[in-house]
Design a protein around this motif. Structure first.
Motif, short mmCIF file in Angstrom:
data_model
loop_
_atom_site.label_atom_id
_atom_site.label_comp_id
_atom_site.label_asym_id
_atom_site.label_seq_id
_atom_site.Cartn_x
_atom_site.Cartn_y
_atom_site.Cartn_z
N THR A 1 0.81 -1.18 0.11
CA THR A 1 0.00 0.03 -0.16
C THR A 1 0.83 1.21 0.01
O THR A 1 1.58 1.52 0.84
N LEU A 2 0.87 2.03 -1.03
CA LEU A 2 1.72 3.25 -1.30
C LEU A 2 0.74 4.40 -1.19
O LEU A 2 -0.39 4.56 -1.69
N LEU A 3 1.56 5.47 -0.35
CA LEU A 3 0.94 6.69 -0.48
C LEU A 3 1.80 7.90 -1.06
O LEU A 3 3.05 7.67 -0.78
N SER A 4 1.14 8.57 -1.90
CA SER A 4 2.12 9.77 -2.68
C SER A 4 1.23 11.25 -1.94
O SER A 4 -0.10 11.10 -1.54
N PHE A 5 2.34 12.01 -1.62
CA PHE A 5 1.63 13.22 -1.05
C PHE A 5 2.21 14.37 -2.08
O PHE A 5 3.19 14.41 -2.37
N LEU A 6 0.83 15.01 -2.22
CA LEU A 6 1.01 15.96 -3.46
C LEU A 6 0.52 17.68 -2.64
O LEU A 6 -0.23 17.33 -1.62
N VAL A 7 0.92 18.57 -3.18
CA VAL A 7 0.36 19.79 -2.58
C VAL A 7 -0.05 20.57 -3.95
O VAL A 7 0.58 20.80 -4.93
N TYR A 8 -1.27 21.38 -3.62
CA TYR A 8 -2.48 21.76 -4.75
C TYR A 8 -2.09 23.40 -4.43
O TYR A 8 -2.36 23.69 -3.19
N CYS A 9 -1.96 24.27 -5.26
CA CYS A 9 -2.20 25.66 -5.47
C CYS A 9 -2.60 26.19 -6.47
O CYS A 9 -2.39 25.43 -7.70
N PRO A 10 -3.29 27.08 -6.85
CA PRO A 10 -3.93 27.60 -8.29
C PRO A 10 -2.50 27.55 -9.17
O PRO A 10 -3.02 27.41 -10.42
N GLN A 11 -1.27 27.96 -8.73
CA GLN A 11 -0.29 28.02 -9.76
C GLN A 11 0.00 26.63 -10.15
O GLN A 11 0.57 26.59 -11.38
N ALA A 12 0.04 25.82 -9.30
CA ALA A 12 0.70 24.16 -9.97
C ALA A 12 0.35 23.26 -8.60
O ALA A 12 0.08 23.71 -7.66
N THR A 13 0.29 22.05 -9.12
CA THR A 13 0.38 20.81 -8.14
C THR A 13 1.75 20.28 -8.38
O THR A 13 2.21 19.99 -9.30
N VAL A 14 2.26 20.06 -6.98
CA VAL A 14 3.68 19.42 -6.94
C VAL A 14 3.72 18.12 -6.19
O VAL A 14 2.77 17.89 -5.18
N PHE A 15 4.51 17.30 -6.59
CA PHE A 15 4.67 15.89 -5.77
C PHE A 15 5.66 16.31 -4.74
O PHE A 15 6.93 16.59 -5.28
N LEU A 16 5.50 15.87 -3.51
CA LEU A 16 6.49 15.87 -2.40
C LEU A 16 7.23 14.66 -2.30
O LEU A 16 8.62 14.51 -2.62
N LYS A 17 6.33 13.31 -2.17
CA LYS A 17 7.08 12.25 -1.73
C LYS A 17 6.37 11.06 -1.77
O LYS A 17 4.99 11.33 -1.65
N SER A 18 6.80 9.92 -1.81
CA SER A 18 6.09 8.76 -1.70
C SER A 18 6.28 7.95 -0.34
O SER A 18 7.54 7.88 -0.29
N VAL A 19 5.46 7.12 0.04
CA VAL A 19 5.99 6.34 1.23
C VAL A 19 5.09 4.78 1.29
O VAL A 19 4.03 4.90 0.64
N ASP A 20 5.89 4.19 1.59
CA ASP A 20 5.40 2.63 1.69
C ASP A 20 4.54 2.56 3.00
O ASP A 20 5.16 2.45 4.24
N ALA A 21 3.05 2.54 2.96
CA ALA A 21 2.38 2.59 3.99
C ALA A 21 1.85 1.26 4.44
O ALA A 21 0.84 1.23 5.23
#
Length: 752
Positions: free
Chosen positions: A272-292
């Protein structure tokens, strides 16, 4: 489009490539041509005039502004391959010039070329007793496309004399253009991609053509990078480039606030993998992935993981954390809101809408209609001859429509079939169908019965009317053009209003309202949605009477949570009166005019300066998304990070995924917002469309009818018969007066 126009089949005998980019309709004894890209209808001038429209030839009529650049180039090559330009130099394609130079009638090519471009083999499907006098295309007694009577007799002898020379040369030249020759560059690219087994959609990357241009600019002696370069210095430089982009986005996080998106999925080996992203009107960015895998069902560990990400992004920047709807996130989300009183937790609204559509699918009459439609699509997409015929009759359009999520695909495809209903019926009533050997097979006979079944189409039309508003809501929440928070509440209102107007009787429409309300209950942070509705000037000022008390109460809930300082809260409440009464800059004529034109966050940024505290709150709320669907690229194998046991190589692979993911997200902003042409048979559509195109019973004798090499090539982006462009504002409209809908939404909130 005029109601008395009847679609016409375009057969393979039409050699001019321009026929692949238009729809042809019969109006009495005349033909009319419609551009597949801009919708322009040509009532005269023939295929040559339409080709000039696509090629962008000035002075010869309107120019298509929406045609893809590749199609425009193709039309220019085709156009100038059969015309002698009227200038002193008499420039022409050498091959064509050599062919026609032996003819004494070279001077007639320019004046008669557009007549030669019109093929004689377009077969009418049905006849209507109306006539378009302005068209100079007509159907002769044999039901074939021919030029109008003007000048036909005069040019008849000349055209027959030219046929042996100019026609053969023009057709051979066009064949090279339309069918393509072995372009050495394309062949080299193909061999490389086939050799490494890469997803062929890689050529749709916005970085592909710049790479080709960079290679070409380096000349033939350019040295390719080594594997070590790509794993080392190049990866390092691109990683730093991406990190710099994210640092610039962090400035926007402080201004508009941001949303943390949590994407969960299972890998092939059960992780089970989790990806963490951050959204704002300018862009969505990927921070990291974690084995959860070991923490996903532990409330404490999952909470600590989300808490760590919130602190990494900055508590002061985060407006909400969006996860899926599973139960473990419910408890974790509550704890998160208790620990951070200035943010909300929310389940993904896109998944919520998909669950609404799933519940619609579970209704017996809707499920039966969908299964009938699948019988049609499975037969069509498993027989190359039938698929070619269907695309000819629908002018290149497919009858399946992939959506971002599974259940939305069912209803998007039904809508596509309803849009193409007349074309499908014309096909099964045509001579082409009668002569097709597969039409007599059990699947073909079943398709014939379904397409001719009035009850089936009536059910399809009703289903589309009931569910299309929810598809529009899904488009809104997944839009890359606007933040969705200011539109969700209005979208659900419009969906329920549409269903009520369609079914009228309360006992009838309450079945569907209950489905929507049941899933809407899962959106347990309704204050943000209602506040977005309140702060969107287009909706707020178009609501008759006083705004509903429950909506205003939601605004106060947001004030108390998002603004911790009590003195600022008091100032915001006072400033709300200025907004409600449209005083100060809010009431300026220019501010009133732009309520509908500017995005709500932009409107507040321009005209909200007189209420700085309310302005800051409004921008933070209206700048948020409510959906994480579509943010995960299928081509990135994130699970390989966690399968790599060497620590150094895991770091390298983690940076590679970091770069890949963020370049993909950047493309979502850079890429043209128009829908790309998608082949439903491609591997990328497998998961979402397989149930619509995979035949459950495949027999050995069917393989003879499934030769992919005999498929006609897909051409460009197709425009359906319906209206085009962004219609979000038209769908949401103005005026919200149905208190029954508001009261139902209020009861949902009270039940939470």
């Amino acid at each position: 489009m005029e109601l008395n126009l009847v679609p016409i089949s375009i057969t393979k005998q039409n050699q001019d490539p321009a026929w692949n980019h238009c729809q042809v309709f019969k109006n009495g004894e005349r033909l009319q041509i419609k551009c597949m890209y801009c919708g322009k209808m040509f009532k005269g001038g023939g295929i040559h005039r339409f080709k000039e429209h696509l090629a962008g030839r000035k002075g010869q009529g309107p120019i298509c502004e929406q045609v893809p650049s590749g199609v425009r180039s193709l039309m220019q090559e085709s156009l100038y391959g059969v015309l002698v330009k009227q200038d002193n130099k008499q420039k022409t394609i050498p091959g064509l010039l050599a062919c026609v130079s032996c003819s004494p009638y070279v001077g007639e090519i320019e004046s008669s070329a557009y007549r030669d471009d019109v093929s004689n083999e377009i077969k009418p499907i049905s006849v209507l007793n109306t006539l378009e006098p302005s068209s100079n295309l007509a159907l002769n007694g044999k039901g074939e496309v021919s030029e109008g009577s003007r000048g036909n007799r005069k040019r008849g002898r000349d055209r027959s004399l030219l046929a042996a020379n100019s026609d053969s040369c023009a057709k051979s030249d066009l064949a090279l253009v339309s069918k393509g020759v072995e372009n050495p560059v394309h062949m080299a690219i193909g061999r490389f991609l086939y050799d490494i087994g890469v997803n062929l959609n890689a050529v749709n990357s916005v970085y592909f053509q710049p790479m080709i241009d960079a290679i070409a600019s380096g000349g033939s002696g350019i040295v390719s990078p080594s594997c070590q370069d790509l794993r080392g210095s190049i990866l390092k430089n691109v990683t730093e480039e991406v990190k710099d982009d994210i640092d610039r986005n962090k400035e926007m996080w402080r201004k508009t606030g941001c949303s943390i998106l949590v994407e969960q999925w299972s890998s092939k080996n059960g992780r089970t993998l989790l990806s963490f992203l951050v959204y704002c009107p300018q862009a969505t960015v990927f921070l990291k992935s974690v084995d959860a895998s070991h923490v996903i069902y532990s409330e404490d560990h999952l909470y600590e993981l989300l808490k760590q990400v919130v602190e990494e992004v900055g508590v002061e920047n985060v407006v909400q954390v969006i996860t899926n709807c599973e139960e473990q996130y419910l408890f974790t989300g509550k704890r998160l809101m208790e620990s951070f009183p200035s943010l909300f937790w929310a389940p993904c609204f896109g998944h919520c809408v998909d669950m609404m559509l799933q519940d619609f699918c579970n209704l017996e009459w809707i499920n039966e209609t969908i299964e009938q439609a699948k019988c049609v699509t499975r037969f069509v997409y498993n027989h190359s001859a039938v698929l070619n015929m269907m695309r000819r009759f629908t002018c290149g359009n497919d009858i399946v429509e992939p959506a971002v999520i599974r259940f939305a695909t069912n209803f998007a495809t039904l809508k596509r079939m309803v849009d193409l209903k007349l074309y499908l019926q014309a096909m099964v009533n045509s001579q082409d169908w009668l002569e097709c050997p597969y039409a007599k097979k059990p699947g073909g006979l079943a398709m014939l019965d379904i397409v001719r079944n009035r009850s089936f189409w009536n059910s399809c039309i009703l289903i589309v009317r009931l569910t299309y508003p929810l598809l529009r809501v899904l488009e809104i929440v997944g839009s890359k053009k606007r933040s969705a928070m200011g539109y969700v509440y209005a979208g659900i209102y419009r969906a329920k209003e549409t269903i009520k107007k369609e079914l009228v009787k309360k006992d009838d429409y309450m079945v569907y309202w209950d489905i929507i309300d049941h899933r809407w209950e899962q959106q347990r942070h309704l204050p943000l949605y209602a506040a977005g509705f309140f702060l969107n000037p287009k909706f707020f000022y178009s609501t008759d009477g006083n705004i509903h008390n429950d909506i205003l109460s939601s605004v106060f809930d947001c004030i108390e949570r998002l603004v911790p300082e009590t003195n600022i809260q008091d100032q915001i409440v006072r400033e709300i009166h200025m907004y409600k009464n449209a005083t100060g800059d809010f009431g300026r004529p220019i501010a009133v005019r732009t309520r509908d034109n500017l995005l709500p966050g932009e409107w507040w940024s321009v005209y909200g300066g007189g209420c700085p505290n309310l302005q800051h709150l409004a921008i933070r709320i209206l700048s948020q998304t409510c959906c994480s669907i579509g943010c995960k690229p299928n081509k990135i194998h994130i699970e390989e990070i966690h399968d790599t046991r060497n620590f150094l190589e895991r770091q390298r692979f983690s940076d590679l995924v970091f770069v890949q993911y963020n370049l993909y997200l950047r493309q979502m902003v850079l890429r043209n917002q128009e829908k790309d042409s998608v082949d439903p048979l491609s591997f990328n559509c497998k998961d979402i469309l397989e149930d619509w195109i995979a035949d459950n019973e495949v027999f050995l004798e069917d393989y003879g009818s499934s030769d992919w090499m005999s498929l006609d090539p897909l051409v460009g982006n197709r425009m359906l018969l319906g209206p085009s462009g962004d219609e979000t504002e038209d769908f949401l409209g103005t005026g919200f007066t149905d208190l029954d809908i508001f009261n139902r939404l209020k009861r949902v909130k009270e039940d939470i």
